[in-house]
Write an enzyme that holds these catalytic residues in place. Structure first.
Site, PDB file in Angstrom:
ATOM      1  N   CYS A 100       4.802   1.076  -2.359  1.00  0.00           N
ATOM      2  CA  CYS A 100       3.413   1.490  -2.126  1.00  0.00           C
ATOM      3  C   CYS A 100       3.299   3.025  -2.053  1.00  0.00           C
ATOM      4  O   CYS A 100       3.331   3.684  -3.076  1.00  0.00           O
ATOM      5  CB  CYS A 100       2.861   0.808  -0.877  1.00  0.00           C
ATOM      6  SG  CYS A 100       1.066   0.594  -0.955  1.00  0.00           S
ATOM      7  N   HIS A 148       3.509  -4.891  -2.040  1.00  0.00           N
ATOM      8  CA  HIS A 148       4.391  -5.132  -0.897  1.00  0.00           C
ATOM      9  C   HIS A 148       5.293  -6.336  -1.127  1.00  0.00           C
ATOM     10  O   HIS A 148       4.890  -7.472  -0.876  1.00  0.00           O
ATOM     11  CB  HIS A 148       3.554  -5.329   0.370  1.00  0.00           C
ATOM     12  CG  HIS A 148       2.877  -4.085   0.824  1.00  0.00           C
ATOM     13  ND1 HIS A 148       3.452  -3.210   1.722  1.00  0.00           N
ATOM     14  CD2 HIS A 148       1.681  -3.542   0.488  1.00  0.00           C
ATOM     15  CE1 HIS A 148       2.639  -2.186   1.920  1.00  0.00           C
ATOM     16  NE2 HIS A 148       1.558  -2.363   1.181  1.00  0.00           N
ATOM     17  N   GLU A 185       7.699  -7.233   0.639  1.00  0.00           N
ATOM     18  CA  GLU A 185       8.028  -7.845   1.934  1.00  0.00           C
ATOM     19  C   GLU A 185       6.929  -8.779   2.420  1.00  0.00           C
ATOM     20  O   GLU A 185       7.102  -9.483   3.423  1.00  0.00           O
ATOM     21  CB  GLU A 185       8.281  -6.750   2.982  1.00  0.00           C
ATOM     22  CG  GLU A 185       7.050  -6.122   3.588  1.00  0.00           C
ATOM     23  CD  GLU A 185       6.312  -5.138   2.690  1.00  0.00           C
ATOM     24  OE1 GLU A 185       5.250  -4.640   3.099  1.00  0.00           O
ATOM     25  OE2 GLU A 185       6.802  -4.858   1.574  1.00  0.00           O
TER      26      GLU A 185
END
Length: 395
Positions: A273, A356, A358
């Site tokens: 990001c 993202h 994650e």
């Protein structure tokens, strides 16, 4: 516990205003008003440092249905300047719930307004773009509140990273509580054992650390202002540039540092990001502000016939025309608007994504990137050179 409702107002910088209700009397909070289209993940969103100085409009009409737990926070505090919802659930029910949503916002005094037409507000922001706004129950006169915008700085002129980055170096030791992750049960703890990872904290989310920890990596977290010399002294096997808030072009100290790392070393780098944008700027690219940003859990990103469903949260993007084709390959596009969503360096072990992997909240389609990063480190440690390979081959 019983709560009293107080009249509240949301005023936008362009003069548009909406009346609703709040549980907190005498609040006033300014921030950039944006919207997130996710149906879930309100707890992770409110504690995500990337949302610093922003007032979040939740487009899903009912928020708080699953309550709050102590495991899903993405940082140690709430970063949003306020929340806007259609309805708030007063009777949540979930097996992991430890606190109701209304208790959470009341106990933490989170500025909020509910009972407004969030669909109309979202359509207005899509048409006019994200802008500064104010939630208030202290003053209810929209014209009076409009005069208070004059001294408010825009996101583009504020270094928000310095507000959220760590103030000192530290080694990640895991969590004092059990940080819940579906993926932790599917990860080989020995896969990255012994690898020294430096993470530059622009506003890191807990789950990035958790994913690396689940692979057995040793993680050292450094402030965003860390110098090239400080980073290089750790002799890291790999470097991660984390997510973070605001305009990346203002973070000139980090851009200069990353530029030196790229120039003088061959350390594998993974940007997420904000980290993706910092890498692009260090490689002489440019960024621009999106009209209303990408904030949601179902943004398709990919190339040609293969796509991933991704979690995204950013208000800026990399200018495709500014990337040198002899240096950088574009690996992913946001398939909603064709903005750059992923890049891969042609000659060095460097890659980044504008989303993202994650999750937290969101899908796990791109979790493979953490394993790809570890594979990249292992390859470089063994062969001391970089062989360009497609990200798709790492799945």
């Amino acid at each position: 516990m019983t709560y009293n409702l107080h009249p509240a107002i949301l005023v936008l910088k362009d003069g548009k205003f909406y009346r609703g209700w709040t549980l907190i009397n005498s609040i006033i909070s300014f921030g950039e008003v944006v919207f997130n289209t996710g149906m879930t993940g309100y707890q992770e969103i409110m504690t995500d440092p990337s949302y610093a100085e922003q007032i979040i409009t939740f487009t899903y009409p009912e928020i708080g249905n699953t309550g709050i737990n102590h495991e899903d926070n993405e940082s140690n505090k709430i970063h949003v300047k306020g929340i806007i919802t259609k309805n708030i659930c007063f009777s949540p029910n979930n097996w992991r719930q430890q606190e109701s949503f209304i208790n959470y916002i009341f106990n933490n005094q989170i500025p909020h307004i509910f009972g407004i037409d969030t669909r109309a507000l979202t359509k207005h922001l899509r048409k006019t773009g994200s802008m500064n706004g104010c939630i208030s129950s202290q003053y209810l006169n929209p014209y009076l509140l409009s005069t208070k915008f004059k001294d408010r700085l825009s996101i583009e002129s504020s270094d928000l990273v310095k507000q959220v980055t760590t103030s000192k170096n530290y080694e990640f030791q895991g969590y004092s509580h059990k940080h819940f992750s579906y993926l932790q049960y599917k990860t080989d703890k020995m896969y990255g054992y012994g690898l020294k990872i430096i993470l530059i904290d622009f506003g890191v989310k807990y789950n990035i650390l958790s994913r690396l920890d689940n692979y057995g990596c040793s993680i050292q977290i450094l402030p965003a202002t860390s110098s090239y010399e400080t980073i290089n002294a750790y002799n890291p096997d790999g470097i991660i540039l984390s997510n973070g808030p605001g305009d990346p072009s203002i973070i000139t100290y980090a851009i200069k540092t990353v530029k030196k790392i790229i120039k003088y070393t061959n350390i594998p780098i993974f940007g997420i990001c904000m980290g993706h944008q910092i890498i692009s700027l260090a490689l002489e690219g440019t960024t621009f502000k999106l009209k209303f940003g990408h904030r949601g859990l179902n943004h398709p990103a990919g190339m040609k016939q293969k796509a991933e469903v991704t979690s995204q949260n950013h208000g800026f993007a990399v200018n495709q025309e500014s990337l040198y084709k002899d240096t950088i390959n574009i690996t992913h596009f946001n398939l909603n608007d064709t903005t750059v969503a992923g890049i891969l360096h042609n000659k060095k072990p460097i890659f980044s994504v504008q989303y993202h992997p994650e999750a937290s909240p969101g899908p796990h389609d791109s979790d493979y990137l953490f394993k790809y990063f570890i594979n990249l480190i292992k390859h470089f440690k063994q062969y001391k050179n970089y062989k360009n390979s497609s990200l798709a081959q790492a799945r």
